[in-house]
Scaffold this motif. Structure first.
Motif, PDB file in Angstrom:
ATOM      1  N   MET A   1     -64.201  38.312 -43.622  1.00 47.22           N
ATOM      2  CA  MET A   1     -62.997  38.529 -44.331  1.00 47.22           C
ATOM      3  C   MET A   1     -61.942  37.775 -43.607  1.00 47.22           C
ATOM      4  SD  MET A   1     -61.283  39.685 -47.171  1.00 47.22           S
ATOM      5  CE  MET A   1     -62.488  40.586 -48.042  1.00 47.22           C
ATOM      6  N   ASP A   2     -60.871  37.447 -44.023  1.00 47.78           N
ATOM      7  CA  ASP A   2     -59.698  37.144 -43.113  1.00 47.78           C
ATOM      8  C   ASP A   2     -58.695  38.376 -43.133  1.00 47.78           C
ATOM      9  OD1 ASP A   2     -59.755  34.124 -42.163  1.00 47.78           O
ATOM     10  OD2 ASP A   2     -60.309  33.963 -44.193  1.00 47.78           O
ATOM     11  N   ILE A   3     -58.259  38.622 -41.936  1.00 41.33           N
ATOM     12  CA  ILE A   3     -57.703  40.016 -41.950  1.00 41.33           C
ATOM     13  C   ILE A   3     -56.393  39.386 -41.233  1.00 41.33           C
ATOM     14  CG2 ILE A   3     -57.510  42.187 -40.948  1.00 41.33           C
ATOM     15  CD1 ILE A   3     -60.633  42.314 -40.893  1.00 41.33           C
ATOM     16  N   ILE A   4     -55.148  39.578 -41.909  1.00 38.45           N
ATOM     17  CA  ILE A   4     -53.968  39.276 -41.314  1.00 38.45           C
ATOM     18  C   ILE A   4     -53.199  40.711 -40.679  1.00 38.45           C
ATOM     19  CG2 ILE A   4     -51.684  38.515 -41.916  1.00 38.45           C
ATOM     20  CD1 ILE A   4     -52.947  36.597 -43.909  1.00 38.45           C
ATOM     21  N   LEU A   5     -52.927  40.733 -39.580  1.00 33.37           N
ATOM     22  CA  LEU A   5     -52.347  41.912 -38.831  1.00 33.37           C
ATOM     23  C   LEU A   5     -50.913  41.739 -38.792  1.00 33.37           C
ATOM     24  CD1 LEU A   5     -55.516  41.334 -37.229  1.00 33.37           C
ATOM     25  CD2 LEU A   5     -55.245  43.874 -37.361  1.00 33.37           C
ATOM     26  N   VAL A   6     -50.145  42.540 -39.066  1.00 34.87           N
ATOM     27  CA  VAL A   6     -48.406  42.411 -38.758  1.00 34.87           C
ATOM     28  C   VAL A   6     -48.309  43.541 -38.086  1.00 34.87           C
ATOM     29  CG1 VAL A   6     -46.610  42.454 -40.142  1.00 34.87           C
ATOM     30  CG2 VAL A   6     -48.337  41.437 -41.235  1.00 34.87           C
ATOM     31  N   PRO A   7     -47.344  43.038 -36.934  1.00 32.77           N
ATOM     32  CA  PRO A   7     -46.883  44.196 -36.172  1.00 32.77           C
ATOM     33  C   PRO A   7     -45.730  44.949 -36.492  1.00 32.77           C
ATOM     34  CG  PRO A   7     -46.528  42.174 -35.082  1.00 32.77           C
ATOM     35  CD  PRO A   7     -47.302  41.862 -36.199  1.00 32.77           C
ATOM     36  N   GLY A   8     -45.451  46.102 -35.884  1.00 35.27           N
ATOM     37  CA  GLY A   8     -44.330  46.995 -36.226  1.00 35.27           C
ATOM     38  C   GLY A   8     -43.169  46.233 -35.320  1.00 35.27           C
ATOM     39  N   PHE A   9     -42.083  46.799 -35.294  1.00 38.30           N
ATOM     40  CA  PHE A   9     -40.857  46.429 -34.646  1.00 38.30           C
ATOM     41  C   PHE A   9     -41.289  46.541 -33.058  1.00 38.30           C
ATOM     42  CE2 PHE A   9     -37.007  47.908 -37.577  1.00 38.30           C
ATOM     43  CZ  PHE A   9     -37.739  47.138 -38.645  1.00 38.30           C
ATOM     44  N   TRP A  10     -40.388  45.463 -32.787  1.00 40.00           N
ATOM     45  CA  TRP A  10     -40.298  45.358 -31.165  1.00 40.00           C
ATOM     46  C   TRP A  10     -41.815  44.582 -30.413  1.00 40.00           C
ATOM     47  CZ3 TRP A  10     -39.088  50.568 -32.445  1.00 40.00           C
ATOM     48  CH2 TRP A  10     -37.696  50.641 -32.742  1.00 40.00           C
ATOM     49  N   LEU A  11     -42.702  44.316 -31.313  1.00 41.92           N
ATOM     50  CA  LEU A  11     -43.872  43.705 -30.990  1.00 41.92           C
ATOM     51  C   LEU A  11     -44.457  42.362 -31.688  1.00 41.92           C
ATOM     52  CD1 LEU A  11     -45.787  47.195 -31.367  1.00 41.92           C
ATOM     53  CD2 LEU A  11     -45.020  46.093 -29.379  1.00 41.92           C
ATOM     54  N   ASP A  12     -45.159  41.834 -30.805  1.00 40.32           N
ATOM     55  CA  ASP A  12     -45.555  40.552 -31.373  1.00 40.32           C
ATOM     56  C   ASP A  12     -47.122  40.573 -31.502  1.00 40.32           C
ATOM     57  OD1 ASP A  12     -46.781  40.386 -28.710  1.00 40.32           O
ATOM     58  OD2 ASP A  12     -45.616  38.971 -28.216  1.00 40.32           O
ATOM     59  N   ALA A  13     -47.770  39.510 -31.763  1.00 40.59           N
ATOM     60  CA  ALA A  13     -49.351  39.448 -32.179  1.00 40.59           C
ATOM     61  C   ALA A  13     -50.193  39.992 -31.046  1.00 40.59           C
ATOM     62  CB  ALA A  13     -49.591  37.893 -32.150  1.00 40.59           C
ATOM     63  N   SER A  14     -49.567  40.044 -29.765  1.00 38.13           N
ATOM     64  CA  SER A  14     -50.613  40.543 -28.685  1.00 38.13           C
ATOM     65  C   SER A  14     -50.710  42.042 -28.641  1.00 38.13           C
ATOM     66  CB  SER A  14     -50.008  40.026 -27.368  1.00 38.13           C
ATOM     67  OG  SER A  14     -48.809  40.736 -27.108  1.00 38.13           O
ATOM     68  N   SER A  15     -49.794  42.676 -29.450  1.00 39.86           N
ATOM     69  CA  SER A  15     -49.843  44.306 -29.706  1.00 39.86           C
ATOM     70  C   SER A  15     -51.109  44.505 -30.222  1.00 39.86           C
ATOM     71  CB  SER A  15     -48.744  44.816 -30.262  1.00 39.86           C
ATOM     72  OG  SER A  15     -48.607  44.253 -31.803  1.00 39.86           O
ATOM     73  N   TRP A  16     -51.946  43.624 -31.035  1.00 33.24           N
ATOM     74  CA  TRP A  16     -53.256  44.128 -31.567  1.00 33.24           C
ATOM     75  C   TRP A  16     -54.487  43.704 -30.708  1.00 33.24           C
ATOM     76  CZ3 TRP A  16     -52.764  46.830 -36.016  1.00 33.24           C
ATOM     77  CH2 TRP A  16     -51.640  46.585 -36.618  1.00 33.24           C
ATOM     78  N   ALA A  17     -54.503  43.249 -29.511  1.00 29.93           N
ATOM     79  CA  ALA A  17     -55.348  42.700 -28.643  1.00 29.93           C
ATOM     80  C   ALA A  17     -56.583  43.759 -28.589  1.00 29.93           C
ATOM     81  CB  ALA A  17     -54.666  42.203 -27.326  1.00 29.93           C
ATOM     82  N   GLU A  18     -56.381  45.113 -28.427  1.00 29.45           N
ATOM     83  CA  GLU A  18     -57.117  46.044 -28.148  1.00 29.45           C
ATOM     84  C   GLU A  18     -57.950  46.610 -29.542  1.00 29.45           C
ATOM     85  OE1 GLU A  18     -56.962  49.024 -24.933  1.00 29.45           O
ATOM     86  OE2 GLU A  18     -54.943  48.039 -24.516  1.00 29.45           O
ATOM     87  N   VAL A  19     -57.247  46.140 -30.633  1.00 31.42           N
ATOM     88  CA  VAL A  19     -57.665  46.648 -31.969  1.00 31.42           C
ATOM     89  C   VAL A  19     -58.601  45.504 -32.767  1.00 31.42           C
ATOM     90  CG1 VAL A  19     -56.794  47.006 -34.279  1.00 31.42           C
ATOM     91  CG2 VAL A  19     -55.557  47.775 -32.219  1.00 31.42           C
ATOM     92  N   THR A  20     -58.340  44.328 -32.193  1.00 29.32           N
ATOM     93  CA  THR A  20     -59.173  43.035 -33.041  1.00 29.32           C
ATOM     94  C   THR A  20     -60.509  42.884 -32.750  1.00 29.32           C
ATOM     95  OG1 THR A  20     -58.133  41.566 -31.438  1.00 29.32           O
ATOM     96  CG2 THR A  20     -57.159  41.935 -33.794  1.00 29.32           C
ATOM     97  N   PRO A  21     -60.909  43.492 -31.360  1.00 31.90           N
ATOM     98  CA  PRO A  21     -62.571  43.267 -30.989  1.00 31.90           C
ATOM     99  C   PRO A  21     -63.533  43.773 -31.739  1.00 31.90           C
ATOM    100  CG  PRO A  21     -61.131  43.628 -29.102  1.00 31.90           C
ATOM    101  CD  PRO A  21     -60.152  43.930 -30.225  1.00 31.90           C
ATOM    102  N   ALA A  22     -63.250  45.083 -32.354  1.00 30.55           N
ATOM    103  CA  ALA A  22     -64.110  45.606 -33.412  1.00 30.55           C
ATOM    104  C   ALA A  22     -64.445  44.857 -34.584  1.00 30.55           C
ATOM    105  CB  ALA A  22     -63.874  47.150 -33.756  1.00 30.55           C
ATOM    106  N   LEU A  23     -63.227  44.128 -34.989  1.00 33.94           N
ATOM    107  CA  LEU A  23     -63.235  43.358 -36.277  1.00 33.94           C
ATOM    108  C   LEU A  23     -63.639  42.072 -36.168  1.00 33.94           C
ATOM    109  CD1 LEU A  23     -59.420  44.077 -37.333  1.00 33.94           C
ATOM    110  CD2 LEU A  23     -61.461  45.303 -38.319  1.00 33.94           C
ATOM    111  N   ASP A  24     -63.494  41.693 -34.995  1.00 34.24           N
ATOM    112  CA  ASP A  24     -64.056  40.254 -34.528  1.00 34.24           C
ATOM    113  C   ASP A  24     -65.825  40.313 -34.345  1.00 34.24           C
ATOM    114  OD1 ASP A  24     -61.755  38.935 -34.725  1.00 34.24           O
ATOM    115  OD2 ASP A  24     -61.352  39.246 -32.388  1.00 34.24           O
ATOM    116  N   ALA A  25     -66.154  41.465 -33.790  1.00 36.46           N
ATOM    117  CA  ALA A  25     -67.465  41.657 -33.300  1.00 36.46           C
ATOM    118  C   ALA A  25     -68.050  41.788 -34.779  1.00 36.46           C
ATOM    119  CB  ALA A  25     -67.649  42.975 -32.420  1.00 36.46           C
ATOM    120  N   ALA A  26     -67.632  42.337 -35.878  1.00 32.54           N
ATOM    121  CA  ALA A  26     -68.536  42.539 -36.969  1.00 32.54           C
ATOM    122  C   ALA A  26     -68.280  41.199 -37.955  1.00 32.54           C
ATOM    123  CB  ALA A  26     -67.651  43.782 -37.832  1.00 32.54           C
ATOM    124  N   GLY A  27     -67.793  40.257 -37.553  1.00 30.34           N
ATOM    125  CA  GLY A  27     -67.846  38.870 -38.148  1.00 30.34           C
ATOM    126  C   GLY A  27     -66.703  38.484 -38.900  1.00 30.34           C
TER     127      GLY A  27
END
Length: 234
Positions: A1-27
């Protein structure tokens, strides 16, 4: 599944860096976004409004094949809701992280102090205690060091929606500051803050007690919560 992650205010894509590993590991395929005006502290934010951020998410959807999951944190919840309205037939599920869908005519937060075209991250003293749960001194310093001013227009511009098919798309609320039981009470009471949420026909609630920035305070737990929601959808 393609998952698009949109950060909240004052943040960029890198703010998801510690969240995405579980999603990536699941394929799954993760697509954290840096929205217009958030590229750097020095980026030009003049004329950038809410519709520009919604259009950036729509462009990300259109660049992918098949259906997608949208994830939006804080103000990003309003943005993914606008994208859901624009592409209801392409969204498998919308996941709102300590946020919710913003209805027609609503604004994300026009009470934030602006400096020209910028809305800087306010002093911590201006946030509520509930916002800052688990966000210790080190995390606060790291957040402020990475914070990028938000385009004023994104915070102040009204939401405009057009397609009621958005109400049929399954939604997940990951409740952090306020427990899901409180959100449901507000819906039952007809509170305008949750009026759009109350119109969604298929909503699941997940409680992740912490402050307003779970991607920093409980990133692994947030990743697992998003993963569970995605896999229930699949």
């Amino acid at each position: 599944m393609d998952i698009i992650l949109v950060p909240g205010f004052w943040l960029d894509a890198s703010s998801w860096a510690e969240v995405t590993p579980a999603l990536d590991a699941a394929g799954h395929r993760t697509h954290p976004l840096t929205l217009p005006g958030l590229e750097s502290v020095d980026a030009d934010r003049a004329g950038i409004g809410l519709r520009d951020h919604i259009d950036a998410v729509v462009a990300a959807i259109d660049s992918l094949e098949g259906r997608v999951v949208l994830v939006g944190h804080s103000g990003g919840g309003a943005i993914i809701h606008g994208a859901l309205d624009a592409r209801p037939n392409r969204v498998e599920r919308a996941i709102y992280v300590d946020s919710g869908p913003l209805g027609e005519g609503g604004v994300i937060n026009d009470e934030l102090a602006a400096d020209g075209d910028d809305v800087p991250l306010p002093p911590w003293e201006e946030f509520k205690d509930a916002d800052l749960v688990d966000l210790g001194t080190g995390l606060r310093e790291a957040f402020r060091a990475r914070a990028i001013p938000q385009p004023k227009g994104v915070a102040y511009e009204q939401q405009h929606l057009h397609d009621e098919r958005r109400y049929d798309v399954p939604a997940t609320i990951i409740a952090c500051e306020f427990p899901s039981a409180m959100l449901k009470e507000w819906i039952d009471a007809g509170h305008p803050f949750v009026a759009e949420l109350g119109r969604m026909r298929d909503v699941e609630y997940v409680d992740l007690p912490t402050g307003h920035w779970p991607q920093f305070t409980k990133p692994a737990e947030l990743g697992r919560a998003i993963l569970a929601s995605v896999e229930r959808t699949a």
